[in-house]
Design a protein around this motif. Structure first.
Motif, mmCIF file in Angstrom:
data_model
loop_
_atom_site.group_PDB
_atom_site.id
_atom_site.type_symbol
_atom_site.label_atom_id
_atom_site.label_comp_id
_atom_site.label_asym_id
_atom_site.label_seq_id
_atom_site.Cartn_x
_atom_site.Cartn_y
_atom_site.Cartn_z
ATOM 1 N N GLY A 1 0.600 -1.390 0.061
ATOM 2 C CA GLY A 1 -0.021 0.109 -0.090
ATOM 3 C C GLY A 1 0.873 1.419 -0.272
ATOM 4 N N THR A 2 0.273 2.352 0.373
ATOM 5 C CA THR A 2 1.031 3.822 0.288
ATOM 6 C C THR A 2 0.957 4.024 1.746
ATOM 7 O OG1 THR A 2 0.122 4.203 -1.666
ATOM 8 C CG2 THR A 2 0.816 6.075 -0.392
ATOM 9 N N PHE A 3 2.232 4.572 2.386
ATOM 10 C CA PHE A 3 2.367 4.970 3.490
ATOM 11 C C PHE A 3 3.074 6.532 3.462
ATOM 12 C CE2 PHE A 3 2.884 0.497 3.218
ATOM 13 C CZ PHE A 3 2.325 -0.080 4.533
ATOM 14 N N VAL A 4 2.703 6.994 4.669
ATOM 15 C CA VAL A 4 3.252 8.362 5.170
ATOM 16 C C VAL A 4 4.867 8.333 5.182
ATOM 17 C CG1 VAL A 4 3.492 10.339 6.636
ATOM 18 C CG2 VAL A 4 1.306 9.088 6.345
ATOM 19 N N THR A 5 5.513 8.831 4.536
ATOM 20 C CA THR A 5 7.026 9.009 4.573
ATOM 21 C C THR A 5 7.629 9.078 6.168
ATOM 22 O OG1 THR A 5 9.211 10.009 3.847
ATOM 23 C CG2 THR A 5 7.557 11.511 4.620
ATOM 24 N N GLU A 6 8.555 8.111 6.490
ATOM 25 C CA GLU A 6 9.421 8.336 7.526
ATOM 26 C C GLU A 6 10.292 9.408 7.661
ATOM 27 O OE1 GLU A 6 10.020 4.501 9.462
ATOM 28 O OE2 GLU A 6 8.636 3.359 8.313
ATOM 29 N N ASP A 7 10.410 10.158 6.517
ATOM 30 C CA ASP A 7 11.536 11.083 6.572
ATOM 31 C C ASP A 7 10.933 12.332 7.224
ATOM 32 O OD1 ASP A 7 13.382 13.334 5.782
ATOM 33 O OD2 ASP A 7 13.489 12.687 3.814
ATOM 34 N N THR A 8 11.338 12.627 8.585
ATOM 35 C CA THR A 8 10.720 13.622 9.257
ATOM 36 C C THR A 8 10.986 15.139 8.791
ATOM 37 O OG1 THR A 8 12.562 13.549 10.796
ATOM 38 C CG2 THR A 8 10.329 12.152 11.227
ATOM 39 N N GLY A 9 12.273 15.113 8.130
ATOM 40 C CA GLY A 9 12.853 16.504 7.393
ATOM 41 C C GLY A 9 11.728 16.826 6.318
ATOM 42 N N LYS A 10 11.245 15.950 5.563
ATOM 43 C CA LYS A 10 10.289 16.206 4.547
ATOM 44 C C LYS A 10 8.964 16.537 5.071
ATOM 45 C CE LYS A 10 12.283 15.774 0.717
ATOM 46 N NZ LYS A 10 12.778 16.819 -0.278
ATOM 47 N N LEU A 11 8.609 15.953 6.377
ATOM 48 C CA LEU A 11 7.299 16.393 6.826
ATOM 49 C C LEU A 11 7.445 17.660 7.420
ATOM 50 C CD1 LEU A 11 6.531 12.916 8.423
ATOM 51 C CD2 LEU A 11 5.510 13.910 6.450
ATOM 52 N N HIS A 12 8.847 18.091 7.957
ATOM 53 C CA HIS A 12 8.767 19.566 8.528
ATOM 54 C C HIS A 12 8.878 20.356 7.480
ATOM 55 C CE1 HIS A 12 10.335 22.735 11.171
ATOM 56 N NE2 HIS A 12 11.238 23.034 10.095
ATOM 57 N N GLU A 13 9.372 20.095 6.385
ATOM 58 C CA GLU A 13 9.335 21.210 5.226
ATOM 59 C C GLU A 13 7.886 21.194 4.548
ATOM 60 O OE1 GLU A 13 11.693 19.929 1.567
ATOM 61 O OE2 GLU A 13 13.347 19.226 3.019
ATOM 62 N N LEU A 14 7.109 20.031 4.829
ATOM 63 C CA LEU A 14 5.600 20.249 4.450
ATOM 64 C C LEU A 14 4.900 21.200 5.293
ATOM 65 C CD1 LEU A 14 3.027 19.030 2.712
ATOM 66 C CD2 LEU A 14 3.065 17.314 4.600
ATOM 67 N N ARG A 15 5.112 20.971 6.518
ATOM 68 C CA ARG A 15 4.628 21.727 7.570
ATOM 69 C C ARG A 15 4.907 23.332 7.524
ATOM 70 N NH1 ARG A 15 2.710 21.835 12.898
ATOM 71 N NH2 ARG A 15 3.235 23.539 14.213
ATOM 72 N N GLU A 16 6.152 23.564 7.131
ATOM 73 C CA GLU A 16 6.791 24.937 6.866
ATOM 74 C C GLU A 16 6.080 25.589 5.504
ATOM 75 O OE1 GLU A 16 8.447 27.015 9.094
ATOM 76 O OE2 GLU A 16 7.772 25.357 10.291
ATOM 77 N N LYS A 17 5.799 24.989 4.475
ATOM 78 C CA LYS A 17 5.358 25.291 3.149
ATOM 79 C C LYS A 17 4.003 25.676 3.577
ATOM 80 C CE LYS A 17 4.878 24.099 -1.314
ATOM 81 N NZ LYS A 17 4.898 23.314 -2.627
ATOM 82 N N MET A 18 3.162 24.820 4.003
ATOM 83 C CA MET A 18 1.957 24.872 4.245
ATOM 84 C C MET A 18 1.347 26.048 5.287
ATOM 85 S SD MET A 18 -0.167 21.308 4.682
ATOM 86 C CE MET A 18 -1.629 21.847 4.376
ATOM 87 N N LYS A 19 2.197 26.468 6.069
ATOM 88 C CA LYS A 19 2.143 27.755 6.932
ATOM 89 C C LYS A 19 2.309 28.935 6.107
ATOM 90 C CE LYS A 19 5.816 28.979 9.558
ATOM 91 N NZ LYS A 19 6.767 28.936 10.631
ATOM 92 N N GLU A 20 3.508 28.862 5.391
ATOM 93 C CA GLU A 20 3.672 29.958 4.535
ATOM 94 C C GLU A 20 2.616 30.174 3.360
ATOM 95 O OE1 GLU A 20 7.651 29.474 2.338
ATOM 96 O OE2 GLU A 20 8.501 29.206 4.403
ATOM 97 N N THR A 21 1.970 29.195 3.144
ATOM 98 C CA THR A 21 1.018 29.344 1.897
ATOM 99 C C THR A 21 -0.144 29.749 2.654
ATOM 100 O OG1 THR A 21 1.484 27.440 0.590
ATOM 101 C CG2 THR A 21 -0.556 27.826 0.521
#
Length: 124
Positions: A71-91
Motif C-alpha cells: 500500500g501507500t504509507f506516510v514517509t518516515e523522513d521527518t525532514g520532508k514532513l517538517h518542510e511540508l509543515r513550513e510550506k503549508m504555513k507559508e501558503t
C-alpha cells in the motif's frame, strides 16, 4: 459519506491538502499506512482514479511512499514532513495576508487583529 468540496479548486488538490493537514496535525504519523485507494474513494465519495492521482502526487512531493503489495504509507523522513509543515504555513499566511490586503487592511491592523483574536481564544 463524502466531503463537501470547494468548486474553485481541483478535488485532487483538496484531498492532498486534507491528508497533508492530517499529517501535520499528527493524525497520520510517519510510517502510517494510508487507506487503500478503494477505501479512501468510498470514504471521500470520489472516483478511485482521483485517489490514485492524489497518492501519486504525494509520492512526487516525497510525503508518501508506495510499497509494492503493501500500500501507500506516510514517509518516515521527518525532514520532508517538517518542510511540508513550513510550506503549508507559508501558503496559509500568504493567502491570509493577500485576502486582508485586498480588503484594505495594513499589516499592523492584521497583527493587532491576530493579537486580539488570540486574547479572545485564551478567554474561552
Amino acid at each position: 459519506m463524502g466531503i463537501d468540496f470547494q468548486p474553485d479548486k481541483p478535488i485532487y488538490q483538496q484531498l492532498i491538502d486534507r491528508l497533508a493537514g492530517e499529517i501535520i496535525r499528527g493524525l497520520r504519523k510517519p510510517g502510517d499506512k494510508l487507506p487503500s485507494v478503494r477505501e479512501y474513494a468510498v470514504e471521500t465519495g470520489v472516483n478511485a482514479n482521483t485517489i490514485q492521482r492524489v497518492y501519486r502526487k504525494m509520492e512526487q512531493m516525497n510525503i508518501a511512499e508506495s510499497r509494492r503489495g503493501q500500500g501507500t504509507f506516510v514517509t518516515e523522513d521527518t525532514g520532508k514532513l517538517h518542510e511540508l509543515r513550513e510550506k503549508m504555513k507559508e501558503t496559509y499566511i500568504h493567502s491570509f495576508v493577500q485576502d486582508m490586503s485586498d480588503l484594505g487592511f495594513t499589516l499592523e491592523e492584521m497583527s493587532e487583529g491576530l493579537a486580539h483574536y488570540q486574547e479572545g481564544e485564551q478567554d474561552d
